[in-house]
Scaffold this active site. Structure first.
Site, PDB file in Angstrom:
ATOM      1  N   LYS A 199       0.839  -1.206   0.000  1.00 55.92           N
ATOM      2  CA  LYS A 199       0.000   0.000   0.000  1.00 55.92           C
ATOM      3  C   LYS A 199       0.879   1.264   0.000  1.00 55.92           C
ATOM      4  CE  LYS A 199      -3.620  -2.616  -0.027  1.00 55.92           C
ATOM      5  NZ  LYS A 199      -4.561  -2.970   1.025  1.00 55.92           N
TER       6      LYS A 199
HETATM    7  C1  LIG Z   1      -5.578  -3.850   1.667  1.00 59.69           C
HETATM    8  C2  LIG Z   1      -7.029  -3.538   1.708  1.00 59.69           C
HETATM    9  C3  LIG Z   1      -7.807  -3.693   2.866  1.00 59.69           C
HETATM   10  C4  LIG Z   1      -7.317  -4.383   4.109  1.00 59.69           C
HETATM   11  O1  LIG Z   1      -6.151  -3.877   4.624  1.00 59.69           O
HETATM   12  P1  LIG Z   1      -5.189  -4.788   5.542  1.00 59.69           P
HETATM   13  O2  LIG Z   1      -4.249  -3.796   6.104  1.00 59.69           O
HETATM   14  O3  LIG Z   1      -4.536  -5.784   4.638  1.00 59.69           O
HETATM   15  O4  LIG Z   1      -6.036  -5.434   6.582  1.00 59.69           O
HETATM   16  C5  LIG Z   1      -9.126  -3.269   2.825  1.00 59.69           C
HETATM   17  N1  LIG Z   1      -9.663  -2.733   1.715  1.00 59.69           N
HETATM   18  C6  LIG Z   1      -8.959  -2.594   0.579  1.00 59.69           C
HETATM   19  C7  LIG Z   1      -9.613  -1.988  -0.625  1.00 59.69           C
HETATM   20  C8  LIG Z   1      -7.628  -3.017   0.529  1.00 59.69           C
HETATM   21  O5  LIG Z   1      -6.936  -2.923  -0.614  1.00 59.69           O
END
Ligand SMILES: *Cc1c(COP(=O)(O)O)cnc(C)c1O
Length: 403
Positions: A199
């Site tokens: 991310k």
């Molecule tokens: C990555 C993601 C999540 C969850 O995040 P985590 O930190 O992996 O729990 C939720 N929504 C979207 C759209 C994502 O890409």
């Protein structure tokens, strides 16, 4: 096939790259490492001063009044469904195309996710489709800034206001983005971020919720700490052992070690978004002339954070489907991926909610055609050129071998 066509690696030819280029990857600098080491040498590994410092800096970076840091993006989504008091009988509208965690957070609290179809050009929630999903049980809309492009929050806010619904932004892809000059993190009642390594910024695992609502922020801080009304450090500071658990919460805390990384990562955010836009611009320019390859459309007046660079592949033009192109590009050393299968097609959702194929036709049609290409800050210009070369090589070969 013409002589101009190079033999594909999947057919035994020379691959474009010998080492696989991943679709996403973290950027960790020497400053990030030094920041984490300093936290490890400090008095507080968790519930310490770096958590509050990270929250202040995150809120300032996006221009929100409050930021609450938790252990994952999923925990952050769960905190939003809890503070909205979602429960059995309540419906929450979510897009068909997103990571499963968006919908799971509704289910954790006993609510029902209602899947709205997406706009085929952008794969973002289609405001008209959202409107059709509103019933007298609807409590909230969760908009997902798919691939890093902010949704049309003007249209979504108008719908939410008119029907008295909460608006949550799942901004796990879009930190660093903006809609009509307003930064992601300020576009909804609450905005949710993930700090997973692929991310926009990372703490290893981690999540953040931003909001201007002080009461909601306070409740989310209690929720991440078992539902207890004070934390260890605040009790130390006031010299008391007494606390009260006021609701059923979880241990969704983030550590000071992670927040040390987060504070350092935040300082690189603008440069990171700029680099992602530069890579995306190279892709868009190159693919403008490649038949059968269509990047997702851009909304007017957005700053796209490009967590993903998604193309659609036209099987009629290429003579092969997305599955074949996926395998051919991986054979060329390009680590392509697919984001995402419509959530309701997962067996859990079929079993629990009786969801069936055909529910969201635009999402299902898109799912058959989408491919995520590698995009991350530390990709070199030569990596970018390899991706463009491989997409051109593979699609040209299939187009010319068609019939
Ligand atoms: C990555 C993601 C999540 C969850 O995040 P985590 O930190 O992996 O729990 C939720 N929504 C979207 C759209 C994502 O890409």
């Amino acid at each position: 096939m013409t002589a101009l066509c190079r033999q594909l690696a999947i057919d035994g030819g020379e691959p474009v790259r010998s080492r696989m280029l991943p679709y996403g990857r973290q950027t960790v600098t020497e400053n990030d490492i030094a920041s984490v080491v300093e936290a490890l040498r400090s008095d507080w590994l968790t519930t310490g001063p770096r958590v509050a410092e990270f929250e202040r800096e995150f809120a300032a970076a996006v221009g929100a009044a409050h930021a609450v840091a938790v252990s994952s993006g999923t925990a952050a989504l769960h905190a939003t469904t809890r503070v909205l008091d979602i429960g059995p009988g309540d419906e929450v509208i979510v897009p068909a195309i997103t990571f499963v965690a968006t919908a799971n957070a509704v289910v954790y609290e006993g609510g029902t996710p209602v899947f709205a179809d997406v706009d085929p050009a952008t794969l973002l929630l289609d405001p008209a489709g959202v409107e059709e999903c509103v019933t007298d049980r609807t409590r909230a809309i969760v908009a997902v800034d798919y691939a890093g492009q902010p949704c049309d929050y003007d249209a979504l806010s108008e719908i939410a206001e008119r029907h008295g619904l909460a608006l949550v932004s799942d901004a796990c892809h879009s930190l660093g983005g903006a809609h009509k000059g307003r930064p992601v993190g300020t576009l909804a009642d609450m905005s949710v971020f993930s700090l997973h390594p692929v991310k926009p910024i990372t703490t290893g695992e981690g999540g953040v919720i931003t909001t201007d609502d002080e009461a909601m922020a306070a409740r989310m801080r209690r929720f991440r700490n078992h539902g207890i009304n004070s934390d260890h450090r605040s009790r130390e500071a006031t010299g008391t052992w007494a606390y009260d658990q006021e609701e059923l919460g979880f241990n969704y805390r983030i550590t000071d070690i992670q927040c040390a990384l987060g504070i350092s990562q935040l300082s690189g955010l603008t440069a990171r978004t700029d680099r992602m836009q530069e890579i995306a611009a190279s892709y868009r320019e190159a693919f403008a002339t490649v038949e059968g390859v269509e990047p997702l459309a851009l909304l007017p007046d957005v700053r796209h954070a490009y967590h993903l660079f998604v193309i659609r592949l036209d099987a009629a033009t290429l003579g092969v489907d997305r599955g074949r192109v996926f395998e051919a590009l991986r054979a060329e050393g390009i680590g392509v991926n697919v984001h995402y299968r419509p959530v309701y097609l997962n067996s859990f959702y079929e079993a629990r909610f009786g969801a069936r194929p055909g529910l969201c036709p635009a999402a299902e049609a898109a799912y058959a055609e989408i491919l995520s290409l590698p995009i991350f800050t530390t990709m070199t210009d030569s990596d970018v050129a390899d991706v463009i070369d491989a997409v051109d090589k593979v699609t040209r070969s299939y187009r010319e071998g068609r019939d």
